[in-house]
Design an enzyme around this catalytic site. Structure first.
Site, PDB file in Angstrom:
ATOM      1  N   PRO A  11      51.335  62.733  53.585  1.00  0.00           N
ATOM      2  CA  PRO A  11      52.556  61.969  53.815  1.00  0.00           C
ATOM      3  C   PRO A  11      53.129  61.296  52.560  1.00  0.00           C
ATOM      4  CG  PRO A  11      50.658  60.834  54.722  1.00  0.00           C
ATOM      5  CD  PRO A  11      50.200  62.210  54.358  1.00  0.00           C
ATOM      6  N   ASN A  12      54.448  61.338  52.500  1.00  0.00           N
ATOM      7  CA  ASN A  12      55.254  60.658  51.467  1.00  0.00           C
ATOM      8  C   ASN A  12      55.221  61.352  50.108  1.00  0.00           C
ATOM      9  OD1 ASN A  12      56.089  58.427  53.177  1.00  0.00           O
ATOM     10  ND2 ASN A  12      53.954  57.791  53.093  1.00  0.00           N
ATOM     11  N   ARG A  27      59.693  57.569  45.348  1.00  0.00           N
ATOM     12  CA  ARG A  27      58.749  56.532  45.772  1.00  0.00           C
ATOM     13  C   ARG A  27      58.029  55.928  44.554  1.00  0.00           C
ATOM     14  NH1 ARG A  27      53.035  58.988  48.003  1.00  0.00           N
ATOM     15  NH2 ARG A  27      52.808  56.826  48.658  1.00  0.00           N
ATOM     16  N   TYR A  52      53.724  56.539  40.633  1.00  0.00           N
ATOM     17  CA  TYR A  52      53.621  58.000  40.787  1.00  0.00           C
ATOM     18  C   TYR A  52      54.448  58.787  39.775  1.00  0.00           C
ATOM     19  CZ  TYR A  52      51.428  56.583  45.137  1.00  0.00           C
ATOM     20  OH  TYR A  52      50.587  55.999  46.049  1.00  0.00           O
ATOM     21  N   ASN A  98      45.769  66.813  48.481  1.00  0.00           N
ATOM     22  CA  ASN A  98      46.061  65.405  48.287  1.00  0.00           C
ATOM     23  C   ASN A  98      46.474  64.867  49.657  1.00  0.00           C
ATOM     24  OD1 ASN A  98      46.979  62.872  47.752  1.00  0.00           O
ATOM     25  ND2 ASN A  98      48.237  63.447  45.979  1.00  0.00           N
ATOM     26  N   ALA A 136      47.935  58.929  52.004  1.00  0.00           N
ATOM     27  CA  ALA A 136      47.360  57.775  52.706  1.00  0.00           C
ATOM     28  C   ALA A 136      46.264  58.171  53.690  1.00  0.00           C
ATOM     29  CB  ALA A 136      48.462  57.017  53.431  1.00  0.00           C
ATOM     30  N   HIS A 193      42.349  57.788  53.095  1.00  0.00           N
ATOM     31  CA  HIS A 193      41.573  56.571  53.312  1.00  0.00           C
ATOM     32  C   HIS A 193      41.351  56.262  54.790  1.00  0.00           C
ATOM     33  CE1 HIS A 193      42.871  56.388  49.195  1.00  0.00           C
ATOM     34  NE2 HIS A 193      44.132  56.193  49.541  1.00  0.00           N
ATOM     35  N   ASP A 247      36.690  66.275  58.905  1.00  0.00           N
ATOM     36  CA  ASP A 247      36.006  67.212  59.810  1.00  0.00           C
ATOM     37  C   ASP A 247      36.597  68.615  59.723  1.00  0.00           C
ATOM     38  OD1 ASP A 247      34.292  65.244  60.625  1.00  0.00           O
ATOM     39  OD2 ASP A 247      35.237  64.904  62.578  1.00  0.00           O
ATOM     40  N   GLU A 261      39.933  67.628  45.688  1.00  0.00           N
ATOM     41  CA  GLU A 261      40.809  66.504  46.056  1.00  0.00           C
ATOM     42  C   GLU A 261      41.588  66.062  44.814  1.00  0.00           C
ATOM     43  OE1 GLU A 261      38.408  63.052  46.721  1.00  0.00           O
ATOM     44  OE2 GLU A 261      39.970  61.999  47.840  1.00  0.00           O
ATOM     45  N   HIS A 302      44.466  63.113  43.395  1.00  0.00           N
ATOM     46  CA  HIS A 302      45.333  61.937  43.550  1.00  0.00           C
ATOM     47  C   HIS A 302      46.127  61.768  42.267  1.00  0.00           C
ATOM     48  CE1 HIS A 302      43.579  60.959  47.317  1.00  0.00           C
ATOM     49  NE2 HIS A 302      42.388  61.126  46.783  1.00  0.00           N
ATOM     50  N   SER A 306      47.804  59.118  41.290  1.00  0.00           N
ATOM     51  CA  SER A 306      47.494  57.821  40.688  1.00  0.00           C
ATOM     52  C   SER A 306      45.977  57.657  40.573  1.00  0.00           C
ATOM     53  CB  SER A 306      48.073  56.692  41.553  1.00  0.00           C
ATOM     54  OG  SER A 306      47.414  56.648  42.811  1.00  0.00           O
ATOM     55  N   ARG A 352      43.302  50.679  41.983  1.00  0.00           N
ATOM     56  CA  ARG A 352      44.310  50.089  42.883  1.00  0.00           C
ATOM     57  C   ARG A 352      43.615  49.227  43.967  1.00  0.00           C
ATOM     58  NH1 ARG A 352      48.464  54.589  44.587  1.00  0.00           N
ATOM     59  NH2 ARG A 352      49.574  52.715  45.306  1.00  0.00           N
ATOM     60  N   ARG A 359      41.963  51.644  48.996  1.00  0.00           N
ATOM     61  CA  ARG A 359      42.102  53.008  48.468  1.00  0.00           C
ATOM     62  C   ARG A 359      40.798  53.527  47.860  1.00  0.00           C
ATOM     63  NH1 ARG A 359      47.804  53.795  48.679  1.00  0.00           N
ATOM     64  NH2 ARG A 359      48.835  51.796  48.466  1.00  0.00           N
TER      65      ARG A 359
HETATM   66  C1  DQA Z   1      47.821  59.135  46.511  1.00  0.00           C
HETATM   67  C2  DQA Z   1      47.072  57.793  46.565  1.00  0.00           C
HETATM   68  C3  DQA Z   1      47.038  57.263  47.986  1.00  0.00           C
HETATM   69  O1  DQA Z   1      46.324  56.033  48.033  1.00  0.00           O
HETATM   70  C4  DQA Z   1      48.443  57.026  48.479  1.00  0.00           C
HETATM   71  O2  DQA Z   1      48.423  56.592  49.829  1.00  0.00           O
HETATM   72  C5  DQA Z   1      49.337  58.212  48.312  1.00  0.00           C
HETATM   73  C6  DQA Z   1      49.202  59.021  47.109  1.00  0.00           C
HETATM   74  C7  DQA Z   1      47.966  59.645  45.073  1.00  0.00           C
HETATM   75  O3  DQA Z   1      48.295  60.822  44.930  1.00  0.00           O
HETATM   76  O4  DQA Z   1      47.784  58.889  44.116  1.00  0.00           O
HETATM   77  O5  DQA Z   1      50.234  58.446  49.113  1.00  0.00           O
HETATM   78  O6  DQA Z   1      47.062  60.101  47.221  1.00  0.00           O
END
Ligand code: DQA
Length: 143
Positions: free
Chosen positions: A9-10, A17, A22, A73, A76, A79, A86, A97, A99, A101, A106, A110
């Site tokens: 998401p996002n 954002r 980011y 990735n 959110a 976490h 699963d 994985e 991320h 950031s 942070r 997180r």
């Molecule tokens: C994220 C870090 C997460 O904590 C956050 O909720 C995101 C982006 C990152 O790519 O740094 O949406 O996964």
């Protein structure tokens, strides 16, 4: 080798954002980076983005028997989502994985990654370049 890049998401809002966290590169820039990496490395790279947890679980399940490596990735849901953890454990596809950031630097909430518990490797805080690193990791270890 077929690699599926999954974004939660996002992440479709990259460039808009919180650019201080980011960066200013957009989601379209990320898609271009993935396409370029696929061409340069002779890999078949597919991508999927959703804001919905169940859709992400569905896509991981879909990958079973079709995909050789996953870059994820979960944003959110990293976490919070035992369901994504699963699903990754169920399909047993090698996963990395990512991320954008540095989540370790942070908020405390997180610091836990459920999805990461099913991943071979984690890349944090390298911006969009982290996706390329994750793809190269999968190629080096599983191609
Ligand atoms: C994220 C870090 C997460 O904590 C956050 O909720 C995101 C982006 C990152 O790519 O740094 O949406 O996964």
């Amino acid at each position: 080798m077929k690699i599926l890049v999954i974004n939660g998401p996002n992440l479709n809002m990259l460039g808009i954002r919180e650019p201080g966290i980011y960066g200013s590169s957009t989601f379209a820039d990320l898609l271009a980076l993935l396409e370029q990496t696929g061409k340069e490395e002779n890999l078949e790279i597919q991508q999927y983005q959703s804001n919905h947890e169940g859709d992400l679980v569905d896509k991981i399940q879909w990958a079973y028997g079709k995909i050789d490596g996953i870059v994820i990735n979960p944003a959110a849901y990293t976490h919070t989502s035992v369901a994504i953890l699963d699903a990754l454990k169920a399909v047993r596809i090698p996963a990395v994985e990512v991320h954008i950031s540095d989540v370790d630097a942070r908020e405390a909430f997180r610091q836990i990654s459920y999805a990461g518990m099913a991943c071979e490797h984690t890349i944090k805080g390298h911006g969009l370049a982290g996706y390329r690193e994750a793809i190269l990791y999968l190629k080096a270890h599983y191609a």
